[in-house]
Design an enzyme around this catalytic site. Structure first.
Site, short mmCIF file in Angstrom:
data_model
loop_
_atom_site.label_atom_id
_atom_site.label_comp_id
_atom_site.label_asym_id
_atom_site.label_seq_id
_atom_site.Cartn_x
_atom_site.Cartn_y
_atom_site.Cartn_z
N TYR A 1 -16.98 5.49 28.58
CA TYR A 1 -16.09 5.06 27.67
C TYR A 1 -14.98 4.12 28.01
CZ TYR A 1 -12.51 6.44 23.93
OH TYR A 1 -11.65 6.43 23.06
N LYS B 1 -14.42 0.39 26.20
CA LYS B 1 -12.96 0.15 25.91
C LYS B 1 -12.21 -0.98 26.41
CE LYS B 1 -12.97 3.27 22.61
NZ LYS B 1 -13.19 2.79 21.16
P1 NAP Z 1 -13.73 10.88 15.52
O1 NAP Z 1 -12.71 11.88 14.59
O2 NAP Z 1 -14.88 11.58 16.25
O3 NAP Z 1 -14.50 9.90 14.34
C1 NAP Z 1 -15.68 9.02 14.78
C2 NAP Z 1 -15.91 8.25 13.50
O4 NAP Z 1 -16.67 7.32 14.06
C3 NAP Z 1 -16.64 9.20 12.68
O5 NAP Z 1 -16.44 8.88 11.21
C4 NAP Z 1 -18.23 9.04 13.03
O6 NAP Z 1 -19.14 9.15 11.79
C5 NAP Z 1 -18.09 7.42 13.35
N1 NAP Z 1 -19.25 7.15 14.29
C6 NAP Z 1 -19.44 7.77 15.55
N2 NAP Z 1 -20.55 7.12 15.85
C7 NAP Z 1 -20.98 6.28 15.04
C8 NAP Z 1 -22.30 5.34 15.15
N3 NAP Z 1 -23.01 5.57 16.01
N4 NAP Z 1 -22.27 4.63 13.83
C9 NAP Z 1 -21.43 4.63 12.94
N5 NAP Z 1 -20.30 5.40 12.98
C10 NAP Z 1 -20.31 6.23 13.95
O7 NAP Z 1 -12.92 9.92 16.35
P2 NAP Z 1 -11.47 9.57 16.49
O8 NAP Z 1 -10.49 10.17 17.30
O9 NAP Z 1 -11.02 9.31 15.04
O10 NAP Z 1 -11.71 7.98 17.30
C11 NAP Z 1 -11.69 6.87 16.37
C12 NAP Z 1 -11.52 5.73 17.33
O11 NAP Z 1 -10.43 5.74 18.06
C13 NAP Z 1 -12.86 5.62 18.53
O12 NAP Z 1 -13.09 4.48 18.74
C14 NAP Z 1 -12.21 6.17 19.62
O13 NAP Z 1 -12.73 5.92 20.75
C15 NAP Z 1 -10.47 5.62 19.58
N6 NAP Z 1 -9.53 6.52 20.32
C16 NAP Z 1 -9.29 7.67 19.85
C17 NAP Z 1 -8.44 8.41 20.59
C18 NAP Z 1 -8.11 9.91 20.35
O14 NAP Z 1 -7.18 10.24 20.92
N7 NAP Z 1 -8.57 10.34 19.34
C19 NAP Z 1 -7.62 7.70 21.62
C20 NAP Z 1 -8.01 6.56 21.98
C21 NAP Z 1 -9.13 5.64 21.11
P3 NAP Z 1 -19.30 10.48 11.07
O15 NAP Z 1 -18.06 10.90 10.46
O16 NAP Z 1 -20.37 10.00 10.01
O17 NAP Z 1 -20.12 11.37 12.07
#
Ligand code: NAP
Length: 253
Positions: free
Chosen positions: A161, A165
């Site tokens: 990861y 990133k």
């Molecule tokens: P999440 O709730 O797990 O949602 C992930 C989203 O990405 C979902 O809509 C999923 O689609 C989609 N996705 C996953 N794999 C995919 C693929 N192979 N092709 C197309 N779509 C895909 O995650 P989140 O927390 O909102 O995170 C969003 C972004 O922010 C990510 O890049 C994550 O690394 C980054 N981020 C998150 C955090 C945190 O604390 N949450 C912190 C830093 C960075 P489905 O809904 O259709 O399954």
């Protein structure tokens, strides 16, 4: 707030990957609320349709769902072409979709390494490649990728990861240099700890440890991230490119 401030993205088309849940959903809703038409990309058809339906309920015919695995380069090129055909243009691309497959390096399978790199990093490259020709012709555009503070700091158990990133930051800076002469800005947002499906399952012990490291004393919300993304996509941010904006309550400073 003046009315004009609420329709910053009128007549613009925003593509948001991972729009089905969490941070991507908040970003898609934010753009829709500020007047954009939104291409809602998700891995599953169900979640893509759900967010597009929510947006269309706010303003008819302003969103369309697209289901694709962004790790599938050929499928992404097809969906990109479909979005351009459906909307006629693309002004904003948000590379947000991402996954985690955590394990200590000693035990990490190559499958988990590849899955995370191919989704988080190569997926962003694939989507950017599918769209930049159209932005180049328009001589305008905004590309924003959602990185993470983990890409800047590293984290035990997340070599895949963190590498994906950190890679997004290199991709952002290089694309920013390639596209600046075409009036396309390319930036990254690095969230800290945001409660979504990605993080909700962490143990209380890990959550408390992370919480203790946040100077502002609270976890982030998807809306906190969407606000920073909306700023970078707005006309006011036209002189900002190649940057990483941490939205993390002060974890990285
Ligand atoms: P999440 O709730 O797990 O949602 C992930 C989203 O990405 C979902 O809509 C999923 O689609 C989609 N996705 C996953 N794999 C995919 C693929 N192979 N092709 C197309 N779509 C895909 O995650 P989140 O927390 O909102 O995170 C969003 C972004 O922010 C990510 O890049 C994550 O690394 C980054 N981020 C998150 C955090 C945190 O604390 N949450 C912190 C830093 C960075 P489905 O809904 O259709 O399954």
């Amino acid at each position: 707030m003046k009315d004009d401030d609420l329709i910053k993205f009128e007549d613009q088309v925003a593509i948001v990957t991972g729009a089905g849940r969490g941070i991507g959903r908040a970003i898609a809703l934010r753009f829709a609320n500020e007047g954009a038409r939104v291409a809602c990309v998700s891995r599953t058809e169900q979640n893509a349709k759900k967010i597009a339906g929510e947006i269309n309920a706010l303003r008819a015919n302003s969103a369309k769902p697209y289901a694709v695995d962004i790790a599938d380069h050929a499928a992404v090129q097809k969906i990109g072409a479909q979005i351009l055909a459906d909307f006629g243009r693309a002004d904003i691309l948000i590379n947000n979709a991402g996954v985690t497959r955590d394990a200590l390096a000693m035990r990490m399978s190559l499958e988990d390494w590849d899955r995370v790199l191919n989704t988080n990093l190569r997926g962003a490259f694939s989507f950017s490649q599918a769209i930049i020709r159209a932005m180049t012709k328009q001589r305008s555009g905004r590309i924003i990728s959602i990185s993470s503070v983990i890409g800047l700091m590293g984290n035990a158990g997340q070599t895949n990861y963190a590498a994906s990133k950190a890679g997004l930051i290199g991709l952002t800076k290089s694309l920013a240099r390639e596209l600046a002469s075409r009036n396309i800005t390319v930036n990254a947002v690095a969230p800290g700890f945001v409660i979504t499906d990605m993080t909700v399952g962490l143990s209380d012990e890990i959550k408390n440890t992370i919480h203790a490291k946040i100077p502002l004393g609270r976890t982030g919300t998807p809306e906190d991230i969407a606000a920073a993304v909306a700023f970078l996509a707005s006309p006011e941010a036209g002189y900002i490119t190649g940057q990483v904006l941490c939205v993390d309550g002060g974890i990285v400073m």
